[in-house]
Design a protein around this motif. Structure first.
Motif, PDB file in Angstrom:
ATOM      1  N   PRO A   1     -13.361  23.610  59.130  1.00 29.18           N
ATOM      2  CA  PRO A   1     -12.507  24.807  59.145  1.00 29.18           C
ATOM      3  C   PRO A   1     -12.455  25.503  57.781  1.00 29.18           C
ATOM      4  N   VAL A   2     -12.730  24.778  56.717  1.00 27.88           N
ATOM      5  CA  VAL A   2     -12.819  25.359  55.362  1.00 27.88           C
ATOM      6  C   VAL A   2     -14.024  24.734  54.667  1.00 27.88           C
ATOM      7  N   ASN A   3     -14.470  25.377  53.619  1.00 30.14           N
ATOM      8  CA  ASN A   3     -15.554  24.780  52.840  1.00 30.14           C
ATOM      9  C   ASN A   3     -15.021  23.639  51.977  1.00 30.14           C
ATOM     10  N   VAL A   4     -15.855  22.612  51.798  1.00 29.78           N
ATOM     11  CA  VAL A   4     -15.437  21.427  51.035  1.00 29.78           C
ATOM     12  C   VAL A   4     -16.520  21.055  50.028  1.00 29.78           C
ATOM     13  N   LYS A   5     -16.107  20.795  48.812  1.00 29.23           N
ATOM     14  CA  LYS A   5     -17.023  20.253  47.803  1.00 29.23           C
ATOM     15  C   LYS A   5     -16.511  18.879  47.375  1.00 29.23           C
ATOM     16  N   PHE A   6     -17.437  18.015  46.997  1.00 29.71           N
ATOM     17  CA  PHE A   6     -17.025  16.672  46.568  1.00 29.71           C
ATOM     18  C   PHE A   6     -17.310  16.436  45.097  1.00 29.71           C
ATOM     19  N   LEU A   7     -16.414  15.691  44.481  1.00 34.70           N
ATOM     20  CA  LEU A   7     -16.699  15.165  43.151  1.00 34.70           C
ATOM     21  C   LEU A   7     -16.355  13.684  43.201  1.00 34.70           C
ATOM     22  N   LEU A   8     -17.365  12.828  43.100  1.00 36.91           N
ATOM     23  CA  LEU A   8     -17.135  11.383  43.192  1.00 36.91           C
ATOM     24  C   LEU A   8     -17.189  10.782  41.800  1.00 36.91           C
ATOM     25  N   GLU A   9     -16.079  10.159  41.419  1.00 39.53           N
ATOM     26  CA  GLU A   9     -15.871   9.750  40.030  1.00 39.53           C
ATOM     27  C   GLU A   9     -16.162   8.263  39.880  1.00 39.53           C
ATOM     28  N   GLY A  10     -17.123   7.932  39.048  1.00 37.95           N
ATOM     29  CA  GLY A  10     -17.537   6.535  38.927  1.00 37.95           C
ATOM     30  C   GLY A  10     -16.925   5.794  37.756  1.00 37.95           C
ATOM     31  N   MET A  11     -16.108   6.449  36.946  1.00 37.27           N
ATOM     32  CA  MET A  11     -15.610   5.767  35.748  1.00 37.27           C
ATOM     33  C   MET A  11     -14.101   5.885  35.566  1.00 37.27           C
ATOM     34  N   GLU A  12     -13.383   6.099  36.659  1.00 39.62           N
ATOM     35  CA  GLU A  12     -11.937   6.245  36.544  1.00 39.62           C
ATOM     36  C   GLU A  12     -11.296   4.988  35.950  1.00 39.62           C
ATOM     37  N   GLU A  13     -11.806   3.821  36.352  1.00 36.27           N
ATOM     38  CA  GLU A  13     -11.175   2.571  35.917  1.00 36.27           C
ATOM     39  C   GLU A  13     -11.442   2.243  34.453  1.00 36.27           C
ATOM     40  N   VAL A  14     -12.321   2.974  33.824  1.00 28.92           N
ATOM     41  CA  VAL A  14     -12.562   2.743  32.396  1.00 28.92           C
ATOM     42  C   VAL A  14     -12.304   4.009  31.587  1.00 28.92           C
ATOM     43  N   GLY A  15     -11.417   4.865  32.109  1.00 26.50           N
ATOM     44  CA  GLY A  15     -10.968   5.998  31.304  1.00 26.50           C
ATOM     45  C   GLY A  15     -11.753   7.285  31.504  1.00 26.50           C
ATOM     46  N   SER A  16     -12.557   7.365  32.567  1.00 21.66           N
ATOM     47  CA  SER A  16     -13.265   8.610  32.913  1.00 21.66           C
ATOM     48  C   SER A  16     -14.075   9.197  31.765  1.00 21.66           C
ATOM     49  N   GLN A  17     -14.719   8.297  30.994  1.00 18.84           N
ATOM     50  CA  GLN A  17     -15.544   8.807  29.897  1.00 18.84           C
ATOM     51  C   GLN A  17     -16.624   9.747  30.429  1.00 18.84           C
ATOM     52  N   GLY A  18     -16.834  10.827  29.750  1.00 20.03           N
ATOM     53  CA  GLY A  18     -17.904  11.748  30.131  1.00 20.03           C
ATOM     54  C   GLY A  18     -17.463  12.820  31.106  1.00 20.03           C
ATOM     55  N   LEU A  19     -16.432  12.543  31.888  1.00 16.74           N
ATOM     56  CA  LEU A  19     -16.033  13.501  32.916  1.00 16.74           C
ATOM     57  C   LEU A  19     -15.474  14.804  32.330  1.00 16.74           C
ATOM     58  N   PRO A  20     -14.588  14.743  31.334  1.00 13.65           N
ATOM     59  CA  PRO A  20     -14.069  16.002  30.785  1.00 13.65           C
ATOM     60  C   PRO A  20     -15.194  16.947  30.347  1.00 13.65           C
ATOM     61  N   ALA A  21     -16.220  16.386  29.708  1.00 13.40           N
ATOM     62  CA  ALA A  21     -17.345  17.218  29.255  1.00 13.40           C
ATOM     63  C   ALA A  21     -18.052  17.861  30.447  1.00 13.40           C
ATOM     64  N   LEU A  22     -18.220  17.063  31.518  1.00 15.74           N
ATOM     65  CA  LEU A  22     -18.880  17.583  32.720  1.00 15.74           C
ATOM     66  C   LEU A  22     -18.048  18.696  33.362  1.00 15.74           C
ATOM     67  N   LEU A  23     -16.731  18.466  33.425  1.00 12.46           N
ATOM     68  CA  LEU A  23     -15.844  19.466  34.029  1.00 12.46           C
ATOM     69  C   LEU A  23     -15.936  20.780  33.264  1.00 12.46           C
ATOM     70  N   GLU A  24     -15.928  20.670  31.963  1.00 13.70           N
ATOM     71  CA  GLU A  24     -15.992  21.855  31.120  1.00 13.70           C
ATOM     72  C   GLU A  24     -17.276  22.647  31.395  1.00 13.70           C
ATOM     73  N   GLN A  25     -18.354  21.880  31.502  1.00 16.86           N
ATOM     74  CA  GLN A  25     -19.667  22.463  31.752  1.00 16.86           C
ATOM     75  C   GLN A  25     -19.715  23.195  33.101  1.00 16.86           C
ATOM     76  N   GLN A  26     -19.046  22.601  34.110  1.00 18.84           N
ATOM     77  CA  GLN A  26     -19.126  23.116  35.483  1.00 18.84           C
ATOM     78  C   GLN A  26     -17.980  24.068  35.821  1.00 18.84           C
ATOM     79  N   ASN A  27     -17.103  24.311  34.878  1.00 17.04           N
ATOM     80  CA  ASN A  27     -15.871  25.041  35.185  1.00 17.04           C
ATOM     81  C   ASN A  27     -16.131  26.425  35.784  1.00 17.04           C
ATOM     82  N   THR A  28     -17.077  27.137  35.248  1.00 15.13           N
ATOM     83  CA  THR A  28     -17.312  28.504  35.738  1.00 15.13           C
ATOM     84  C   THR A  28     -18.405  28.558  36.801  1.00 15.13           C
ATOM     85  N   THR A  29     -18.990  27.418  37.149  1.00 14.10           N
ATOM     86  CA  THR A  29     -20.039  27.418  38.187  1.00 14.10           C
ATOM     87  C   THR A  29     -19.553  26.661  39.420  1.00 14.10           C
TER      88      THR A  29
END
Lengths: 389, 389
Positions: free
Chosen positions: A72-100
């Motif tokens: 009924p709506v469009n869905v995108k996924f983000l599967l996070e593999g490092m939540e249990e160790v502090g999500s290293q690397g994810l903030p940088a990725l989010l920043e990179q993908q923010n406008t895309t």
């Protein structure tokens, strides 16, 4: 996992990523067959590391989408593999993908939170987590306690002394100033806890807890979600195996973390902890080397429960379960939530489906069949309700 | 190892038993190639677990006997495979063999003690070891610090509190009465320490110790051999791996031991420790379950240095090294020594050959070639001197 409401992606591709979902290490399971890669169906529950946190919840969303066939709506996924160790690397990725990747996303849903009892809950707040390593060193190599016991200041003594200065037996943190930034409790906010379902006796029985520090359900929920706590997790470098060893460990690292709440800032907590431990260590008059490291500073998070996607979730819960949800602030931490919110400016909601007795991070983690199946229905209904907003 | 002076046994048979000689577990070696089963020859020393404690010293005796070809006295061997875990089973065996295997034995020599520096020493006293497990339990399974932090009394807090009550930063044991039974120091006995060789700077450099609690050689040797000490070895059940984990451990076992001296009795020490910790725990007003277990109570030992075999050893040292030995009381424990003495009534002497910087029980254990070769000569000379008594 984060479900991003936008256009769908290829599910075959997603299932590959799913294997990487972040897990806690498994120690001392009471059932040897319950290993990280094994799923055991027993007594109406699915047992195995990650069945609730977070493989099970990821799978429920995928199952919901598979069952819907037409989204009924469009869905995108983000599967996070490092939540249990502090999500290293994810903030940088989010920043990179923010406008895309994120540009056409309207709402962000994280599927990694528990219900309080058998009724679904929507989570609008989490505590943060400031994790510290407290390293103490008395020698360059481990020593024999026969040859050196009584003639040196042992690193373990100094470490134990400092760890003992952190929190009292009533659970109060002894670090000066630590409670100063805690947001005051208003009557209106206090009311939000009163309707919550939470069965103290069920939780006690499940986890073998004899005694809670607070006696009412409301106090307990307040304490574990809107006040900070400090837990000592363990020591690395000391003797930790079964049996006996008469060693004086040369270098030991005490590990503890503070679950901070709004409006405590990790940088301020870091300074308070460091200043306090430095002062306490000076009292000890020790010649040993100490090193205090703030290895992780995940912020707490609090959302607006009147945002449209919260209303859609409430409607979906009403439709599937026939009742109003618990509105929950949890005691745990989902570091990525604050990153998402601050970076994208989008509304974020936590709609997990696991139970309060699922032993996430502990031995014999499970998810009940009821939560898994009804939770799957909830995700499907939620997507429908979103489409009618 | 114990060398029993009596009739010889077949050496081929002995070498089979030698593989079993008791070793400490190996953790964190700085050289990955130095494993339990590997011997590395480097910088004039032989590196590997057990090179000094106790495989190396056993081998030196066997080499001495092989070199002698014809024995001046009869020799029996007893190779002990469980010294590092409290010599379980040995007392029963000794009792069984007391009137048979031991009947024609005149002197007992244990080869498991260090020299103070580069000069040989004869050991006439050891400290004992009372090892305790302090178990604390707050739940039946590990908990998530997000969900339970701040609402329960954590087992780690109570354990840290109790461990912190055991010893102060100056190394003084805080358990009431613990020093009461310590034998008073006479001027004559104090004199025995003055001639001892011990190089504080060498030991500091070797082990990376910045500071000793005492400044003179005599004080240091006195403190580590004729006064009790308490060391906290570690915690089992808490998070001890590298990295971070936000767990509240359900059951943790603190491990510490007291090196007691004449005339402290293990049974009295056990009562003092148990009474004290029980009282301290009551102060904590905790609902957690505590269990104090005295897992090992090895007695201290002190011998008569004028016994004939001590004189033979002094003569042998004079012959091989051209000087008088250090007469030593060590800080460590050799539990079997008191069993031997009490059961057989024979004279017992400790004539080990390893160095003070051999890192027994620690990382990168070694024995120097000098100690190994000259020590082998010493054992051969000793057997000759015994024959001329």
């Amino acid at each position: 996992m984060e479900t991003l409401i936008g256009k769908p992606v290829d599910s075959a591709e997603v299932k590959e990523v799913f294997r990487l979902v972040s897990l806690q290490p498994l120690l001392g399971s009471t059932n040897e067959t319950i290993l990280e890669a094994v799923l055991l169906h027993s007594h109406g529950s699915l047992y195995g590391r990650g069945t609730s946190d977070d493989k099970g919840q990821v799978l429920a969303v995928l199952n919901a989408i598979e069952a819907l066939q037409e989204l009924p709506v469009n869905v995108k996924f983000l599967l996070e593999g490092m939540e249990e160790v502090g999500s290293q690397g994810l903030p940088a990725l989010l920043e990179q993908q923010n406008t895309t990747f994120f540009s056409d996303v309207d709402y962000i849903v994280v599927t990694d939170t528990p219900w309080l009892r058998s009724k679904p809950g929507i989570t609008y707040g989490t505590r943060g987590n400031s994790y510290f390593f407290l390293e103490m060193r008395c020698a360059s190599r481990d020593l024999h306690s026969g040859g050196f016991g009584g003639i040196i200041q042992e690193a373990m003594n100094d470490l134990i002394f400092l760890l003992n200065s952190l929190v009292d037996s009533a659970g109060q943190i002894l670090i000066p100033g630590i409670y100063e930034a805690v947001a005051p409790l208003t009557e209106k906010k206090k009311k939000l806890y009163e309707g919550n379902e939470y069965d103290l006796d069920q939780i006690k029985a499940k986890y073998g807890i004899k005694h809670f520090l607070y006696t009412t359900k409301e106090e307990l929920l307040l304490r574990r979600s809107r006040y900070p706590s400090l837990s000592i997790h363990g020591i690395t470098g000391a003797f930790s195996a079964p049996g006996t060893k008469t060693v004086i460990p040369a270098k030991v690292i005490g590990k503890f973390s503070i679950r901070q709440v709004p409006n405590m800032k990790p940088s301020v907590v870091e300074k308070q902890v460091t200043d306090y431990l430095t002062k306490k260590f000076a009292e000890q008059k020790s010649s040993n080397s100490v090193k205090i490291t703030h290895v992780r500073g995940a912020k707490p998070w609090l959302s607006d429960i009147n945002n449209p996607q919260f209303l859609a979730a409430r409607k979906a819960i009403k439709r599937v379960f026939g009742k109003e949800p618990d509105m929950i602030r949890v005691g745990g931490t989902i570091p990525v939530v604050t990153y998402f919110e601050e970076l994208t400016g989008k509304s974020i909601m936590l709609l997990g489906i696991f139970g309060p007795d699922d032993a996430t991070h502990g031995q014999d983690e499970k998810i009940s069949r009821y939560n898994f199946i009804e939770g799957t229905k909830l995700y499907a209904a939620f997507l429908h309700e979103l489409a009618t907003l």
